[in-house]
Design a protein around this motif. Structure first.
Motif, PDB file in Angstrom:
ATOM      1  N   GLY A  27       0.811  -1.214   0.000  1.00  0.00           N
ATOM      2  CA  GLY A  27       0.000   0.000   0.000  1.00  0.00           C
ATOM      3  C   GLY A  27       0.844   1.264   0.000  1.00  0.00           C
ATOM      4  N   SER A  28       0.187   2.390  -0.178  1.00  0.00           N
ATOM      5  CA  SER A  28       0.880   3.671  -0.284  1.00  0.00           C
ATOM      6  C   SER A  28       1.593   4.042   1.020  1.00  0.00           C
ATOM      7  CB  SER A  28      -0.103   4.777  -0.674  1.00  0.00           C
ATOM      8  OG  SER A  28      -1.186   4.829   0.240  1.00  0.00           O
ATOM      9  N   LYS A  29       0.982   3.705   2.161  1.00  0.00           N
ATOM     10  CA  LYS A  29       1.587   4.038   3.445  1.00  0.00           C
ATOM     11  C   LYS A  29       2.923   3.328   3.629  1.00  0.00           C
ATOM     12  CE  LYS A  29       0.666   4.066   8.434  1.00  0.00           C
ATOM     13  NZ  LYS A  29      -0.284   3.690   9.509  1.00  0.00           N
ATOM     14  N   LYS A  30       2.943   2.061   3.295  1.00  0.00           N
ATOM     15  CA  LYS A  30       4.187   1.289   3.438  1.00  0.00           C
ATOM     16  C   LYS A  30       5.253   1.812   2.482  1.00  0.00           C
ATOM     17  CE  LYS A  30       6.029  -3.378   3.742  1.00  0.00           C
ATOM     18  NZ  LYS A  30       5.731  -4.818   3.780  1.00  0.00           N
ATOM     19  N   LEU A  31       4.842   2.176   1.269  1.00  0.00           N
ATOM     20  CA  LEU A  31       5.799   2.710   0.307  1.00  0.00           C
ATOM     21  C   LEU A  31       6.423   4.011   0.796  1.00  0.00           C
ATOM     22  CD1 LEU A  31       4.223   2.077  -3.224  1.00  0.00           C
ATOM     23  CD2 LEU A  31       6.275   1.047  -2.246  1.00  0.00           C
ATOM     24  N   LEU A  32       5.613   4.852   1.408  1.00  0.00           N
ATOM     25  CA  LEU A  32       6.150   6.107   1.955  1.00  0.00           C
ATOM     26  C   LEU A  32       7.175   5.838   3.053  1.00  0.00           C
ATOM     27  CD1 LEU A  32       3.337   8.819   2.274  1.00  0.00           C
ATOM     28  CD2 LEU A  32       5.506   8.955   1.042  1.00  0.00           C
ATOM     29  N   GLU A  33       6.883   4.835   3.896  1.00  0.00           N
ATOM     30  CA  GLU A  33       7.811   4.481   4.969  1.00  0.00           C
ATOM     31  C   GLU A  33       9.136   3.970   4.410  1.00  0.00           C
ATOM     32  OE1 GLU A  33       5.716   1.617   7.264  1.00  0.00           O
ATOM     33  OE2 GLU A  33       4.379   3.072   8.221  1.00  0.00           O
ATOM     34  N   ALA A  42      -1.592  10.625  -0.916  1.00  0.00           N
ATOM     35  CA  ALA A  42      -2.433  10.792  -2.109  1.00  0.00           C
ATOM     36  C   ALA A  42      -1.583  10.830  -3.373  1.00  0.00           C
ATOM     37  CB  ALA A  42      -3.249  12.072  -1.991  1.00  0.00           C
ATOM     38  N   THR A  43      -0.426  11.485  -3.292  1.00  0.00           N
ATOM     39  CA  THR A  43       0.478  11.539  -4.448  1.00  0.00           C
ATOM     40  C   THR A  43       0.987  10.140  -4.797  1.00  0.00           C
ATOM     41  OG1 THR A  43       1.185  13.786  -3.899  1.00  0.00           O
ATOM     42  CG2 THR A  43       2.630  12.518  -5.327  1.00  0.00           C
ATOM     43  N   VAL A  44       1.334   9.367  -3.758  1.00  0.00           N
ATOM     44  CA  VAL A  44       1.796   7.984  -3.975  1.00  0.00           C
ATOM     45  C   VAL A  44       0.689   7.166  -4.642  1.00  0.00           C
ATOM     46  CG1 VAL A  44       2.590   5.863  -2.879  1.00  0.00           C
ATOM     47  CG2 VAL A  44       3.418   8.086  -2.061  1.00  0.00           C
ATOM     48  N   ARG A  45      -0.537   7.330  -4.158  1.00  0.00           N
ATOM     49  CA  ARG A  45      -1.658   6.581  -4.753  1.00  0.00           C
ATOM     50  C   ARG A  45      -1.846   6.953  -6.219  1.00  0.00           C
ATOM     51  NH1 ARG A  45      -3.886   7.318   0.462  1.00  0.00           N
ATOM     52  NH2 ARG A  45      -5.007   9.222  -0.163  1.00  0.00           N
ATOM     53  N   ASN A  46      -1.680   8.227  -6.531  1.00  0.00           N
ATOM     54  CA  ASN A  46      -1.816   8.672  -7.925  1.00  0.00           C
ATOM     55  C   ASN A  46      -0.739   8.041  -8.816  1.00  0.00           C
ATOM     56  OD1 ASN A  46      -4.039  10.280  -7.403  1.00  0.00           O
ATOM     57  ND2 ASN A  46      -2.821  12.126  -7.023  1.00  0.00           N
ATOM     58  N   GLN A  49      -1.602   4.461  -9.400  1.00  0.00           N
ATOM     59  CA  GLN A  49      -2.673   4.349 -10.399  1.00  0.00           C
ATOM     60  C   GLN A  49      -2.123   4.509 -11.809  1.00  0.00           C
ATOM     61  OE1 GLN A  49      -5.539   7.289  -9.172  1.00  0.00           O
ATOM     62  NE2 GLN A  49      -6.366   6.046  -7.485  1.00  0.00           N
ATOM     63  N   ASP A  50      -1.164   5.429 -11.960  1.00  0.00           N
ATOM     64  CA  ASP A  50      -0.537   5.621 -13.264  1.00  0.00           C
ATOM     65  C   ASP A  50       0.222   4.364 -13.694  1.00  0.00           C
ATOM     66  OD1 ASP A  50      -1.516   8.192 -13.371  1.00  0.00           O
ATOM     67  OD2 ASP A  50       0.352   9.142 -12.683  1.00  0.00           O
ATOM     68  N   LEU A  51       0.943   3.765 -12.750  1.00  0.00           N
ATOM     69  CA  LEU A  51       1.701   2.543 -13.043  1.00  0.00           C
ATOM     70  C   LEU A  51       0.760   1.384 -13.374  1.00  0.00           C
ATOM     71  CD1 LEU A  51       4.453   2.791 -10.264  1.00  0.00           C
ATOM     72  CD2 LEU A  51       4.745   3.194 -12.721  1.00  0.00           C
ATOM     73  N   GLU A  52      -0.382   1.369 -12.687  1.00  0.00           N
ATOM     74  CA  GLU A  52      -1.382   0.337 -12.983  1.00  0.00           C
ATOM     75  C   GLU A  52      -1.950   0.534 -14.382  1.00  0.00           C
ATOM     76  OE1 GLU A  52      -5.414  -1.638 -10.980  1.00  0.00           O
ATOM     77  OE2 GLU A  52      -4.411   0.072 -10.011  1.00  0.00           O
ATOM     78  N   ALA A  53      -2.183   1.780 -14.764  1.00  0.00           N
ATOM     79  CA  ALA A  53      -2.704   2.072 -16.109  1.00  0.00           C
ATOM     80  C   ALA A  53      -1.704   1.672 -17.186  1.00  0.00           C
ATOM     81  CB  ALA A  53      -3.033   3.561 -16.219  1.00  0.00           C
ATOM     82  N   GLY A  65      -3.699  -2.376  -1.626  1.00  0.00           N
ATOM     83  CA  GLY A  65      -2.320  -2.444  -2.097  1.00  0.00           C
ATOM     84  C   GLY A  65      -2.219  -2.936  -3.530  1.00  0.00           C
ATOM     85  N   ARG A  66      -1.000  -2.899  -4.049  1.00  0.00           N
ATOM     86  CA  ARG A  66      -0.743  -3.354  -5.421  1.00  0.00           C
ATOM     87  C   ARG A  66       0.362  -4.413  -5.413  1.00  0.00           C
ATOM     88  NH1 ARG A  66      -3.901   0.577  -5.530  1.00  0.00           N
ATOM     89  NH2 ARG A  66      -4.438   1.826  -7.378  1.00  0.00           N
ATOM     90  N   ILE A  67       0.347  -5.237  -6.463  1.00  0.00           N
ATOM     91  CA  ILE A  67       1.441  -6.167  -6.717  1.00  0.00           C
ATOM     92  C   ILE A  67       1.883  -5.963  -8.161  1.00  0.00           C
ATOM     93  CG2 ILE A  67       0.589  -7.870  -5.044  1.00  0.00           C
ATOM     94  CD1 ILE A  67      -0.390  -9.546  -7.418  1.00  0.00           C
ATOM     95  N   PRO A  68       3.125  -6.299  -8.486  1.00  0.00           N
ATOM     96  CA  PRO A  68       3.575  -6.113  -9.866  1.00  0.00           C
ATOM     97  C   PRO A  68       3.016  -7.187 -10.797  1.00  0.00           C
ATOM     98  CG  PRO A  68       5.315  -7.096  -8.556  1.00  0.00           C
ATOM     99  CD  PRO A  68       4.203  -6.771  -7.604  1.00  0.00           C
ATOM    100  N   THR A  69       2.731  -6.813 -12.029  1.00  0.00           N
ATOM    101  CA  THR A  69       2.386  -7.790 -13.063  1.00  0.00           C
ATOM    102  C   THR A  69       3.693  -8.384 -13.600  1.00  0.00           C
ATOM    103  OG1 THR A  69       2.512  -6.109 -14.790  1.00  0.00           O
ATOM    104  CG2 THR A  69       0.364  -6.435 -13.726  1.00  0.00           C
TER     105      THR A  69
END
Length: 342
Positions: A27-33, A42-46, A49-53, A65-69
């Protein structure tokens, strides 16, 4: 090549490394840490989302949270991976193993087992074709019930023992004559050449042969026939993949592929015709059975000519920073050992 800014690269790298370590969505919180970037969640989430797109990340189920494809892992390996140094302890153990084995087949099998144990993955070794190995010496020894023991010594130091069944009884003297005949006429020739020439002589000269000569040729021809048990691909450490049941759901199909070997042979041949370490992530292999796996392979050579491939198979969530250099250095040291023995 996928292009994205430094902030996106930092977050992408941290996300993949975290996923590889834990297997859990990030998740974004863990990434910031982890990254300590001076931006808001919010910036991390954006950015995510761009990377997901872009097809690099995906959100499993309803997780925040996200996982890599597989594509995301490929971008990580190609553009963001920081490769680790191979541990000195492994290099020392590897060099000891290479110096201990008395023949090529034994050496390749032992090194593949060691790599499998060190990476906790399944080891694959594409052995050199025995057809291009030269015959150094052969002996035919009588057993019982028209069975003969063939001892075949190859120029790489390998000793093959196989038992053949003859149509009729052959004496010890006839077997000695057959050994002398082959050693005199075919020593130093490639195994495939010996096989073809013996078969040609057996067919063309059978009418002119006396009974003893015909028996000798039958011994020689059967002794050099292709052995269906000469595996071109050896698999070690299949049970290592049981540790990844959460990452690889269809282990049965994967184990079936290991047993059947045709798909693996095709995949390893792609490594044989390339230079350096080759990596197939998920569907890049071209086979559904490897869709949840990564295959890391590298060719090894004799006198600059690639003759075989060393590889490991594991989940796409593998420690590429450690596995890639280990496969690379192992293949290079095998090449060095084979050069000394040639």
């Amino acid at each position: 090549m996928t292009k994205f800014d430094q902030r996106a690269q930092t977050l992408m790298k941290a996300l993949v490394e975290s996923y590889i370590a834990s297997g859990q969505p990030v998740g974004s919180k863990k990434l910031l840490e982890q990254t300590q970037l001076a931006v808001s969640p919010a910036t991390v989430r954006n950015v995510m989302q761009d990377l997901e797109a872009m097809g690099l990340l995906t959100a499993p189920h309803t997780s925040a949270g996200r996982i890599p494809t597989a594509q995301g892992v490929r971008v990580f390996v190609d553009q963001l991976l920081t490769v680790s140094n191979v541990e000195e302890a492994y290099l020392k153990q590897l060099q000891q193993q290479l110096g201990r084995a008395s023949e090529t087949g034994e050496m390749l099998a032992s090194v593949s087992r060691m790599l499998s144990n060190m990476t906790n993955m399944t080891g694959l070794i594409r052995v050199p074709s025995r057809d291009v190995t030269r015959v150094k010496h052969v002996e035919f020894l009588p057993l019982s019930q028209n069975k003969i023991l063939v001892i075949l010594i190859l120029d790489d130091g390998e000793v093959q023992n196989r038992v053949i069944q003859l149509d009729s009884e052959v004496s010890r003297d006839e077997l000695q004559q057959a050994s002398n005949y082959v050693n005199h006429n075919f020593a130093g020739k490639e195994l495939n050449t010996v096989r073809q020439e013996l078969l040609h002589e057996l067919k063309s000269d059978r009418a002119q042969m006396d009974v003893m000569m015909s028996s000798m040729m039958e011994v020689a021809e059967k002794g050099f026939s292709k052995d269906d048990n000469d595996d071109e691909v050896q698999v070690t450490g299949k049970s290592q993949l049981l540790n990844y049941t959460g990452d690889i759901s269809d282990l049965k199909s994967l184990f079936d592929a290991f047993a059947e070997k045709t798909q693996m042979l095709t995949l390893l041949d792609k490594c044989l015709s390339a230079e350096g370490v080759q990596l197939f992530i998920g569907e890049e292999s071209g086979y559904d059975v490897f869709s949840q796996c990564s295959v890391v392979g590298a060719p090894y050579s004799i006198d600059g000519k690639a003759v075989g491939v060393l590889a490991v198979v594991g989940p796409t969530r593998m420690a590429y920073d450690k596995v890639i250099p280990m496969v690379d250095i192992t293949a290079k040291l095998i090449s060095s050992a084979l050069k000394k023995d040639s």
